[in-house]
Design a protein around this motif. Structure first.
Motif, PDB file in Angstrom:
ATOM      1  N   GLY A 239       0.798  -1.113   0.086  1.00 13.19           N
ATOM      2  CA  GLY A 239      -0.078  -0.005  -0.139  1.00 13.19           C
ATOM      3  C   GLY A 239       0.851   1.263  -0.137  1.00 13.19           C
ATOM      4  N   GLU A 240       2.169   1.245  -0.018  1.00  8.89           N
ATOM      5  CA  GLU A 240       2.858   2.383  -0.132  1.00  8.89           C
ATOM      6  C   GLU A 240       2.792   3.007  -1.439  1.00  8.89           C
ATOM      7  N   VAL A 241       1.700   3.385  -2.048  1.00  5.39           N
ATOM      8  CA  VAL A 241       1.641   4.194  -3.327  1.00  5.39           C
ATOM      9  C   VAL A 241       2.388   5.238  -3.543  1.00  5.39           C
ATOM     10  N   GLY A 242       2.690   6.135  -2.392  1.00  4.62           N
ATOM     11  CA  GLY A 242       3.357   7.159  -2.428  1.00  4.62           C
ATOM     12  C   GLY A 242       4.886   7.108  -3.111  1.00  4.62           C
ATOM     13  N   HIS A 243       5.254   5.808  -3.006  1.00  2.04           N
ATOM     14  CA  HIS A 243       6.619   5.651  -3.412  1.00  2.04           C
ATOM     15  C   HIS A 243       6.548   4.993  -4.659  1.00  2.04           C
ATOM     16  N   ILE A 244       5.734   4.826  -5.696  1.00  5.68           N
ATOM     17  CA  ILE A 244       5.798   4.514  -7.021  1.00  5.68           C
ATOM     18  C   ILE A 244       6.588   5.621  -7.658  1.00  5.68           C
ATOM     19  N   HIS A 245       7.374   5.371  -8.754  1.00  5.47           N
ATOM     20  CA  HIS A 245       8.138   6.114  -9.416  1.00  5.47           C
ATOM     21  C   HIS A 245       7.547   6.501 -10.587  1.00  5.47           C
ATOM     22  N   LEU A 246       7.319   7.982 -10.742  1.00  5.28           N
ATOM     23  CA  LEU A 246       6.680   8.689 -11.890  1.00  5.28           C
ATOM     24  C   LEU A 246       7.773   9.616 -12.778  1.00  5.28           C
ATOM     25  N   GLY A 247       8.628   9.700 -12.433  1.00  2.00           N
ATOM     26  CA  GLY A 247       9.672  10.718 -13.050  1.00  2.00           C
ATOM     27  C   GLY A 247      10.906  10.792 -12.279  1.00  2.00           C
ATOM     28  N   GLU A 248      11.905  12.049 -12.956  1.00  2.00           N
ATOM     29  CA  GLU A 248      13.085  11.922 -12.179  1.00  2.00           C
ATOM     30  C   GLU A 248      13.385  12.878 -11.207  1.00  2.00           C
ATOM     31  N   HIS A 249      12.437  14.048 -11.144  1.00  2.00           N
ATOM     32  CA  HIS A 249      12.494  15.190 -10.150  1.00  2.00           C
ATOM     33  C   HIS A 249      11.093  15.713  -9.788  1.00  2.00           C
ATOM     34  N   GLY A 250      10.997  15.380  -8.432  1.00  2.00           N
ATOM     35  CA  GLY A 250       9.433  15.952  -7.924  1.00  2.00           C
ATOM     36  C   GLY A 250       9.283  17.342  -7.825  1.00  2.00           C
ATOM     37  N   PHE A 251       8.345  17.886  -7.256  1.00  2.00           N
ATOM     38  CA  PHE A 251       8.328  19.228  -6.684  1.00  2.00           C
ATOM     39  C   PHE A 251       8.851  19.484  -5.532  1.00  2.00           C
ATOM     40  N   ASP A 252       9.075  18.451  -4.535  1.00  2.00           N
ATOM     41  CA  ASP A 252       9.552  18.609  -3.306  1.00  2.00           C
ATOM     42  C   ASP A 252      10.847  17.802  -3.063  1.00  2.00           C
ATOM     43  N   PRO A 253      11.700  18.992  -2.988  1.00  2.00           N
ATOM     44  CA  PRO A 253      13.212  18.348  -2.929  1.00  2.00           C
ATOM     45  C   PRO A 253      13.521  17.478  -1.638  1.00  2.00           C
ATOM     46  N   ALA A 254      12.686  17.691  -0.684  1.00  2.00           N
ATOM     47  CA  ALA A 254      12.836  17.154   0.566  1.00  2.00           C
ATOM     48  C   ALA A 254      12.252  15.581   0.571  1.00  2.00           C
ATOM     49  N   THR A 255      11.478  15.325  -0.297  1.00  2.00           N
ATOM     50  CA  THR A 255      10.858  13.926  -0.415  1.00  2.00           C
ATOM     51  C   THR A 255      12.063  12.762  -0.463  1.00  2.00           C
ATOM     52  N   PRO A 256      11.956  11.825   0.461  1.00  2.00           N
ATOM     53  CA  PRO A 256      13.079  10.763   0.619  1.00  2.00           C
ATOM     54  C   PRO A 256      13.356  10.142  -0.768  1.00  2.00           C
ATOM     55  N   LEU A 257      12.260  10.074  -1.608  1.00  2.00           N
ATOM     56  CA  LEU A 257      12.532   9.392  -3.204  1.00  2.00           C
ATOM     57  C   LEU A 257      12.041  10.370  -4.218  1.00  2.00           C
ATOM     58  N   GLN A 258      12.987  10.968  -4.642  1.00  2.00           N
ATOM     59  CA  GLN A 258      12.863  12.172  -5.720  1.00  2.00           C
ATOM     60  C   GLN A 258      12.060  11.536  -7.032  1.00  2.00           C
ATOM     61  N   GLY A 259      11.224  11.914  -7.493  1.00  2.00           N
ATOM     62  CA  GLY A 259      10.377  11.582  -8.709  1.00  2.00           C
ATOM     63  C   GLY A 259       9.236  10.640  -8.523  1.00  2.00           C
ATOM     64  N   SER A 260       8.988  10.290  -6.854  1.00  2.00           N
ATOM     65  CA  SER A 260       8.122   9.483  -6.557  1.00  2.00           C
ATOM     66  C   SER A 260       6.604  10.241  -6.406  1.00  2.00           C
ATOM     67  N   PHE A 261       5.563   9.328  -6.358  1.00  2.00           N
ATOM     68  CA  PHE A 261       4.034   9.946  -6.532  1.00  2.00           C
ATOM     69  C   PHE A 261       3.973  11.125  -5.627  1.00  2.00           C
ATOM     70  N   GLU A 262       4.736  10.719  -4.224  1.00  2.00           N
ATOM     71  CA  GLU A 262       4.557  11.904  -3.159  1.00  2.00           C
ATOM     72  C   GLU A 262       5.408  12.997  -3.542  1.00  2.00           C
ATOM     73  N   SER A 263       6.357  12.733  -4.360  1.00  2.00           N
ATOM     74  CA  SER A 263       7.048  14.285  -4.449  1.00  2.00           C
ATOM     75  C   SER A 263       6.414  15.274  -5.339  1.00  2.00           C
ATOM     76  N   TYR A 264       5.373  14.619  -6.128  1.00  2.00           N
ATOM     77  CA  TYR A 264       4.446  15.460  -7.082  1.00  2.00           C
ATOM     78  C   TYR A 264       3.247  15.860  -6.440  1.00  2.00           C
ATOM     79  N   VAL A 265       2.769  15.187  -5.684  1.00  2.00           N
ATOM     80  CA  VAL A 265       1.177  15.400  -5.188  1.00  2.00           C
ATOM     81  C   VAL A 265       1.031  15.570  -3.580  1.00  2.00           C
ATOM     82  N   GLY A 266       1.848  15.526  -2.920  1.00  2.00           N
ATOM     83  CA  GLY A 266       1.999  15.438  -1.454  1.00  2.00           C
ATOM     84  C   GLY A 266       1.699  17.086  -1.150  1.00  2.00           C
ATOM     85  N   ARG A 267       1.446  17.356   0.152  1.00  2.00           N
ATOM     86  CA  ARG A 267       1.473  18.719   0.641  1.00  2.00           C
ATOM     87  C   ARG A 267       2.668  19.636   0.464  1.00  2.00           C
ATOM     88  N   ASN A 268       3.772  19.058   0.850  1.00  2.00           N
ATOM     89  CA  ASN A 268       4.898  19.816   0.601  1.00  2.00           C
ATOM     90  C   ASN A 268       5.301  20.120  -0.825  1.00  2.00           C
TER      91      ASN A 268
END
Length: 397
Positions: A239-268
């Motif tokens: 269920g850790e869907v936030g860690h699926i990989h969508l790209g190389e660099h997300g919008f949040d540089p502090a996200t543990p996995l850059q390019g993850s779903f979380e790094s594009y759509v999470g609050r930060n």
């Protein structure tokens, strides 16, 4: 065997009463395919334990016939309480749920992870739990406490990794038990799975449908439901869907996995992109206010969020083929402002656009994870004890 059979039939009665609210002994016998005398004996036992009670049906007897008035059986909500305690981003939430699955007491307190040590956090959470327990009526017994956290939790109740809190290998379950001096049932759970459990173990008729639950906060997590069961995977981390990989660099540089779903759509990620486009504000509420005012920076941000949200959901739909998707958490409300764009993005990223399931935003609010934690324990009480039926150690649901 007689004990196991009795237990199974008791649970079937409890499950029916939980989902229907009330029933007569005769209706229960017909529904469950049991002898009326068997149901009568089981009901008598449940009443003696205080789990259920009977009341007369108002009005005349069926068909106007003379005789003993009908009796309705129902669960006794005051018999048990289940407590869910959530360590969220920005808030500690504690909720007590009764035997009917209804939250009836809740308390919360502001919480900034960077300003609290683990010990201070657990101490503060324990204080809220104790305050809730003191509010309970004397006859209402606490059947268990479940603490939920935004991260990986193992089967022993250790928070292995919670990046948002900055924790590693924290035995959260044991720490809370120690603070409360509690020797009763205690559990620890991932917050997104608890969010899924709040819906799954509720009384909603659609709860058993194959579903994907996505919890959107500073982190992004999920819960997977198949044939009415919460899936956990080999090690319990499914269920850790936030860690699926969508790209190389997300919008949040502090996200543990850059390019993850979380790094594009999470609050930060939302706030970082908003600032990139010229917006200002450190809180999600600042962005929402700018969006309501149709500020250009907010409009560009929500459009980009919708595109990546759709791309991530499309990847999950292709793999999981859910019958419904339920969004929760503080960021989920953005879907209502960008629904059409999200759906268009999903279709653009699906090989078969007709695979698109229904998407809804949960109405459980900020206490969703705490409610889910309590409902996990509620479900265990009303579920068949497979150790009694089959023997041996059984993994918890």
């Amino acid at each position: 065997m007689p004990r196991a059979v009795r237990h199974i039939n008791e649970v079937r009665i409890l499950d029916s009463l939980y989902h229907k609210g009330t029933s007569t002994r005769a209706d229960l016998a017909r529904e469950l395919g049991l002898m009326r005398s068997t149901v009568g004996n089981l009901i008598a036992g449940l009443i003696e334990q205080g789990i259920a009670f009977e009341s007369e049906v108002s009005g005349s007897t069926p068909g106007g016939r003379a005789g003993r008035p009908g009796q309705l059986v129902q669960l006794n909500p005051a018999h048990s309480a289940f407590i869910g305690a959530d360590i969220g981003v920005g808030q500690l939430s504690v909720v007590a749920v009764d035997l009917l699955g209804r939250p009836f007491i809740s308390r919360s307190a502001a919480f900034v992870p960077a300003q609290r040590t683990v010990d201070e956090t657990v101490t503060a959470l324990g204080a809220i739990v104790r305050a809730i327990m003191k509010q309970l009526p004397g006859e209402q017994t606490v059947r268990g406490i479940c603490v939920t956290v935004p991260g990986f939790v193992d089967r022993e109740g250790v928070a292995l990794l919670t990046p948002i809190l900055g924790w590693k290998s924290v035995p959260i379950q044991k720490l809370l038990a120690s603070k409360l001096k509690w020797s009763g049932a205690l559990a620890a759970e991932n917050d997104a799975k608890a969010f899924a459990a709040a819906d799954l173990y509720g009384r909603s008729p659609g709860a058993g449908v194959d579903a994907l639950f996505v919890y959107l906060d500073a982190g992004v997590g999920g819960g997977l439901v198949s044939r009415g069961q919460l899936l956990r995977g080999h090690s319990g981390y499914a269920g850790e869907v936030g860690h699926i990989h969508l790209g190389e660099h997300g919008f949040d540089p502090a996200t543990p996995l850059q390019g993850s779903f979380e790094s594009y759509v999470g609050r930060n990620a939302v706030l970082a992109r908003f600032k990139h486009h010229g917006g200002s504000g450190d809180q999600l509420a600042d962005f929402v206010a700018a969006l309501s005012a149709q500020a250009p920076a907010a409009l560009r941000t929500i459009s980009e969020w919708a595109w990546w949200m759709g791309r991530g959901l499309a990847s999950l739909i292709s793999v999981l083929n859910p019958g419904r998707i339920v969004l929760g958490g503080p960021v989920a409300a953005l879907y209502l402002d960008a629904q059409q764009e999200v759906v268009e993005s999903i279709k653009r990223h699906l090989a078969v656009p007709s695979m698109l399931p229904g998407i809804e935003v949960s109405d459980l609010g900020p206490d969703a994870c705490a409610i889910g934690g309590a409902m996990i324990l509620h479900h265990r009480l009303l579920a068949i004890d497979e150790r009694l039926v089959y023997g041996g150690a059984i993994e918890p649901a």
